[in-house]
Design an enzyme around this catalytic site. Structure first.
Site, mmCIF file in Angstrom:
data_model
loop_
_atom_site.group_PDB
_atom_site.id
_atom_site.type_symbol
_atom_site.label_atom_id
_atom_site.label_comp_id
_atom_site.label_asym_id
_atom_site.label_seq_id
_atom_site.Cartn_x
_atom_site.Cartn_y
_atom_site.Cartn_z
ATOM 1 C CG HIS A 194 5.601 -29.105 4.610
ATOM 2 N ND1 HIS A 194 6.250 -30.292 4.325
ATOM 3 C CD2 HIS A 194 6.154 -28.636 5.751
ATOM 4 C CE1 HIS A 194 7.136 -30.545 5.279
ATOM 5 N NE2 HIS A 194 7.105 -29.547 6.143
ATOM 6 C CD GLU A 243 -3.172 0.930 2.109
ATOM 7 O OE1 GLU A 243 -2.863 1.246 3.263
ATOM 8 O OE2 GLU A 243 -4.318 0.570 1.793
ATOM 9 C CE LYS A 249 -11.479 2.756 0.735
ATOM 10 N NZ LYS A 249 -10.833 3.675 1.667
HETATM 11 O O1 F6P Z 1 -8.820 1.701 2.097
HETATM 12 C C1 F6P Z 1 -7.506 1.638 2.562
HETATM 13 C C2 F6P Z 1 -7.412 2.183 3.958
HETATM 14 O O2 F6P Z 1 -7.637 3.555 3.972
HETATM 15 C C3 F6P Z 1 -6.078 1.875 4.613
HETATM 16 O O3 F6P Z 1 -5.072 2.748 4.255
HETATM 17 C C4 F6P Z 1 -6.442 1.903 6.052
HETATM 18 O O4 F6P Z 1 -5.477 1.298 6.885
HETATM 19 C C5 F6P Z 1 -7.757 1.171 6.024
HETATM 20 O O5 F6P Z 1 -8.365 1.561 4.813
HETATM 21 C C6 F6P Z 1 -8.685 1.471 7.167
HETATM 22 O O6 F6P Z 1 -8.974 2.838 7.227
HETATM 23 P P1 F6P Z 1 -9.612 3.476 8.528
HETATM 24 O O7 F6P Z 1 -8.669 3.282 9.655
HETATM 25 O O8 F6P Z 1 -9.825 4.928 8.191
HETATM 26 O O9 F6P Z 1 -10.915 2.770 8.777
#
Ligand code: F6P
Length: 561
Positions: free
Chosen positions: A398, A367, A522
């Site tokens: 394994h 990421e 998203k």
């Molecule tokens: O969608 C990725 C992300 O933003 C990550 O970078 C982050 O760790 C995760 O989602 C959770 O985000 P949040 O802590 O804002 O719920």
């Protein structure tokens, strides 16, 4: 004057030429012609030993890579990071996870704010909370002490605490009221449904962990948990004095950078733990997001974890490049990815306590550095983060080691193990058995990296053999030994990888602190959800997605006519 692209600069080009000859050399030859490779390429810091002698490089290669690091101004970048400059350019903010582990008497003023005071105020609030749980004084709405805590979070709000609580489970204090910690991350509710089926609502508390407090995965689990608690604690023959606000107060803690959103959701102000926009989600286990860790190992051990990470931060800041563990680990990766064209990287811990370490690093590395534009938004002309995956080494032997030994992909491997384990087991017979098992595990760890390096030449009788019994070797690896697995060395290990990622990002001229790549999915998921619920039409959907949606509709129970 604008700087030429990374791959047009002198140090990069010199390495390209060098790789044309070095790239052909087999590790077997490199070891044969250089006695003492281990001491040449091994460094120690903060309870860790890093052996890079099984990388496919020579001393000259490393010198040239150090030139590349200087050319990319790595020391200046490290200084900017630790001083709190706005190194996260696309989001215009600092990336100050290192501030979360500064000791209380340190000073770090960033843009007129004393960060150390705020960080330690939060740690002190965490400590108060942890002590209440451990004293059996954090009671549910019906008056019973909380016994189970479920962390609802995903990505950085899940993987760090999950990995560390697992790794340090041996450090659980035994003289306190026991609280078991569980993790539910997936939006499909699988993990949560399992907990709800077996936990007692009267003694269960949920920690809502979300930096943004907008993540749908976490909020949908949180809604299900809230309704479960309300239905069971407020429905039926309810106890006098138990009302909704008591349930919300005694059964939820919120951890977020958005106090407003926590309050809107119904988290009582006294049970909100805040952190800051300048802490990236995947770099956040060191503060309030680490509450589940502190609940398992106690606050003293949590502070030990911070101290170990801080020791690595100081090493990163102060050690010369040629002795600097994060820099060297980063350079090995750059050499493999950009000059030997090795784009797969496997993380192989030889210690069951590190079961979730690879999953944690998958987010940290991919990421952070899975990027293809520079800090100025120009496309990069070279590879960045390799595909990184892993598994406990003994199990992976394994499963997928076949590919490492005889497949067609070149893969870099990181072997990770503690030097000592089980010497503190009280019962002598069990101690002997377990110490024997640890030696067996180390034997496998060292043997595998050796087999990957040497191939057939590792065995004395290398007579004619059919192709399917041949091993070409020459797979590069690093080995990391922890003096032993403690809160301190685990902190140092995680900080080592965080800084490795930063050094690589600096050389690649990319931003390791944003993650814009996750946004498109998203947005499309929201649109698709509206269609699946029949609130929007299928027009505009591609043929595949339309077919899949229709297949789901066809399987859904029909509404009564
Ligand atoms: O969608 C990725 C992300 O933003 C990550 O970078 C982050 O760790 C995760 O989602 C959770 O985000 P949040 O802590 O804002 O719920």
């Amino acid at each position: 004057m604008s700087h030429p692209p990374v791959d047009q600069r002198g140090a990069w080009r010199a390495l390209k030429d060098h790789a044309a000859s070095m790239g052909q050399r087999h590790l077997r030859e490199l070891f044969a012609e250089h006695q003492g490779r281990y001491s040449t390429f091994t460094r120690h810091a903060a309870g860790l030993t890093l052996d890079l002698s099984k990388q496919r490089w020579s001393e000259q290669t490393l010198d040239m890579l150090l030139d590349l690091a200087r050319d990319a101004k790595v020391p200046e970048a490290v200084h900017r990071l630790l001083a709190g400059e706005r190194v996260n350019r696309s989001e215009d903010r600092p990336a100050l996870h290192t501030a979360l582990r500064l000791p209380a008497d340190a000073r770090l003023e960033v843009e007129g704010q004393d960060l150390v005071a705020s960080v330690h105020a939060t740690l002190d609030r965490m400590e108060d909370m942890v002590e209440r749980f451990h004293a059996g004084q954090w009671r549910g709405a019906t008056g019973k002490p909380i016994r189970d805590v479920v962390n609802l979070g995903v990505g950085g709000s899940d993987l760090g605490p999950l990995m560390v609580t697992h790794a340090l489970a041996d450090y659980r204090p035994d003289d306190v009221h026991r609280v078991d910690v569980h993790f539910a991350s997936t939006m499909d509710g699988s993990q949560l449904a399992d907990y709800l089926a077996r936990l007692n609502p009267e003694t269960t508390l949920f920690v809502l962990s979300s930096k943004s407090f907008t993540t749908i995965d976490t909020l949908s689990n949180a809604r299900t948990a809230r309704d479960w608690l309300k239905a069971r604690l407020l429905g039926g023959a309810r106890q006098e004095g138990v009302d909704e606000s008591l349930v919300m107060r005694q059964h939820f803690i919120g951890v977020s950078a958005s106090p407003e959103k926590m309050a809107e959701w119904g988290i009582a102000p006294a049970h909100q733990l805040e952190f800051w926009e300048w802490v990236g989600g995947r770099y956040s286990l060191w503060g309030a997001i680490g509450l589940p860790i502190a609940l398992v190992v106690g606050m003293a051990n949590f502070r030990g974890l911070l101290a170990g990470a801080h020791a690595m931060d100081r090493h990163f800041h102060e050690a010369p490049l040629a002795d600097n563990l994060p820099v060297l680990l980063a350079l090995a990766g750059i050499w493999n990815v950009n000059f030997l064209d090795i784009r797969a990287h496997s993380i192989l811990p030889y210690d069951g306590r590190l079961e979730y370490f690879a999953a944690y690093l998958e987010q940290l590395e991919m990421e952070s550095n899975g990027k293809s534009v520079t800090n100025d938004g120009e496309p990069v002309g070279y590879s960045t983060c390799p595909v990184l995956w892993g598994q406990l080494g003994p199990n992976a032997q394994h499963a997928f080691y076949q590919l490492l030994h005889q497949g067609t992909q070149a893969v870099e491997c990181d072997f990770i193990a503690p030097r000592v384990r089980y010497d503190d087991v009280a019962d002598p017979a069990t101690r002997d058995h377990l110490m024997g098992q640890h030696r067996l595990t180390l034997a496998n760890c060292f043997a595998q990296s050796r087999a990957l390096m040497l191939g057939d030449a590792a065995v004395a009788d290398d007579g004619p053999r059919p192709g399917h019994r041949r091993y070409r070797g020459n797979q590069p690896s690093s080995t990391l030994l922890l003096d032993r697995l403690t809160p301190q060395t685990l902190g140092a290990l995680v900080a080592l990888y965080e800084h490795k990622v930063f050094v690589q990002a600096t050389i690649w001229d990319i931003n390791p602190f944003d993650q814009w790549g996750v946004e498109l999915g998203k947005t499309l998921a929201g649109e698709t959800q509206r269609i699946l619920r029949r609130e929007a039409g299928l027009e505009g959907m591609d043929d595949s997605t339309r077919g899949l949606i229709e297949a789901v509709w066809a399987a859904e129970p029909q509404a009564d006519a």
